[in-house]
Design a protein around this motif. Structure first.
Motif, PDB file in Angstrom:
ATOM      1  N   SER A  16     -22.379  -7.826   2.701  1.00 11.93           N
ATOM      2  CA  SER A  16     -22.803  -8.182   1.478  1.00 11.93           C
ATOM      3  C   SER A  16     -24.144  -7.748   0.884  1.00 11.93           C
ATOM      4  O   SER A  16     -24.889  -7.589   1.993  1.00 11.93           O
ATOM      5  CB  SER A  16     -22.744  -9.824   1.466  1.00 11.93           C
ATOM      6  N   GLU A  17     -24.377  -7.352  -0.029  1.00 13.70           N
ATOM      7  CA  GLU A  17     -25.627  -7.044  -0.611  1.00 13.70           C
ATOM      8  C   GLU A  17     -26.631  -8.248  -0.963  1.00 13.70           C
ATOM      9  O   GLU A  17     -27.801  -8.152  -1.053  1.00 13.70           O
ATOM     10  CB  GLU A  17     -25.599  -6.244  -1.967  1.00 13.70           C
ATOM     11  N   LEU A  18     -26.101  -9.162  -1.181  1.00 12.39           N
ATOM     12  CA  LEU A  18     -26.806 -10.466  -1.856  1.00 12.39           C
ATOM     13  C   LEU A  18     -26.685 -11.433  -0.666  1.00 12.39           C
ATOM     14  O   LEU A  18     -25.781 -11.956  -0.019  1.00 12.39           O
ATOM     15  CB  LEU A  18     -26.274 -10.887  -2.885  1.00 12.39           C
ATOM     16  N   ALA A  76     -29.672 -17.193  -1.491  1.00 12.57           N
ATOM     17  CA  ALA A  76     -30.194 -17.132  -2.712  1.00 12.57           C
ATOM     18  C   ALA A  76     -28.850 -17.884  -3.594  1.00 12.57           C
ATOM     19  O   ALA A  76     -29.372 -18.536  -4.531  1.00 12.57           O
ATOM     20  CB  ALA A  76     -30.227 -15.527  -3.148  1.00 12.57           C
ATOM     21  N   MET A  77     -27.782 -17.773  -3.134  1.00 13.50           N
ATOM     22  CA  MET A  77     -26.604 -18.276  -3.950  1.00 13.50           C
ATOM     23  C   MET A  77     -26.725 -20.008  -3.816  1.00 13.50           C
ATOM     24  O   MET A  77     -26.531 -20.683  -4.850  1.00 13.50           O
ATOM     25  CB  MET A  77     -25.246 -18.114  -3.270  1.00 13.50           C
ATOM     26  N   ARG A  98     -21.226 -15.750  -4.490  1.00 13.11           N
ATOM     27  CA  ARG A  98     -21.705 -14.487  -3.896  1.00 13.11           C
ATOM     28  C   ARG A  98     -20.814 -13.414  -4.239  1.00 13.11           C
ATOM     29  O   ARG A  98     -21.051 -12.238  -4.935  1.00 13.11           O
ATOM     30  CB  ARG A  98     -22.143 -14.417  -2.518  1.00 13.11           C
ATOM     31  N   ILE A 138     -20.483 -13.018  -8.024  1.00 13.31           N
ATOM     32  CA  ILE A 138     -21.505 -12.005  -8.754  1.00 13.31           C
ATOM     33  C   ILE A 138     -21.644 -10.573  -8.420  1.00 13.31           C
ATOM     34  O   ILE A 138     -21.774  -9.766  -9.090  1.00 13.31           O
ATOM     35  CB  ILE A 138     -22.885 -12.736  -8.230  1.00 13.31           C
ATOM     36  N   GLU A 139     -21.103 -10.403  -7.120  1.00 15.21           N
ATOM     37  CA  GLU A 139     -21.219  -8.951  -6.461  1.00 15.21           C
ATOM     38  C   GLU A 139     -19.982  -8.258  -7.116  1.00 15.21           C
ATOM     39  O   GLU A 139     -20.255  -6.951  -7.571  1.00 15.21           O
ATOM     40  CB  GLU A 139     -20.799  -8.895  -5.295  1.00 15.21           C
ATOM     41  N   ALA A 186     -21.427  -7.401 -10.788  1.00 10.36           N
ATOM     42  CA  ALA A 186     -22.684  -6.601 -10.897  1.00 10.36           C
ATOM     43  C   ALA A 186     -21.976  -5.284 -10.570  1.00 10.36           C
ATOM     44  O   ALA A 186     -22.405  -4.168 -11.002  1.00 10.36           O
ATOM     45  CB  ALA A 186     -23.475  -6.904  -9.625  1.00 10.36           C
TER      46      ALA A 186
END
Length: 73
Positions: A4-6, A10-11, A32, A35-36, A39
């Motif tokens: 994952s990039e995120l 944060a989630m 997550r 959102i990914e 995005a």
């Protein structure tokens, strides 16, 4: 499973900031993932827009236009 990039933390913060009293691991992970996915779609569309304009550089305007279908507010 792909990386994952995120960050997961944060989630949790996003869900808490939105008013959640408690946040499960599953809900943070699903947020997550969603959102990914969104995005990635926006990024691909922004790249197409920059390419169509004859540019190699993706600008903020490209991202803003590409994100319009996802703006519900």
């Amino acid at each position: 499973m792909r990386s994952s990039e995120l960050g997961l933390s944060a989630m949790y913060r996003i869900l808490k900031k939105a008013g959640a009293e408690r946040v499960s691991d599953e809900s943070a992970d699903e947020l997550r993932r969603v959102i990914e996915e969104i995005a990635d779609s926006i990024a691909k569309s922004a790249i197409d827009m920059a390419s169509h304009a004859g540019r190699k550089t993706v600008k903020g305007e490209d991202v803003k236009l590409a994100s319009k279908p996802f703006n519900k507010f």
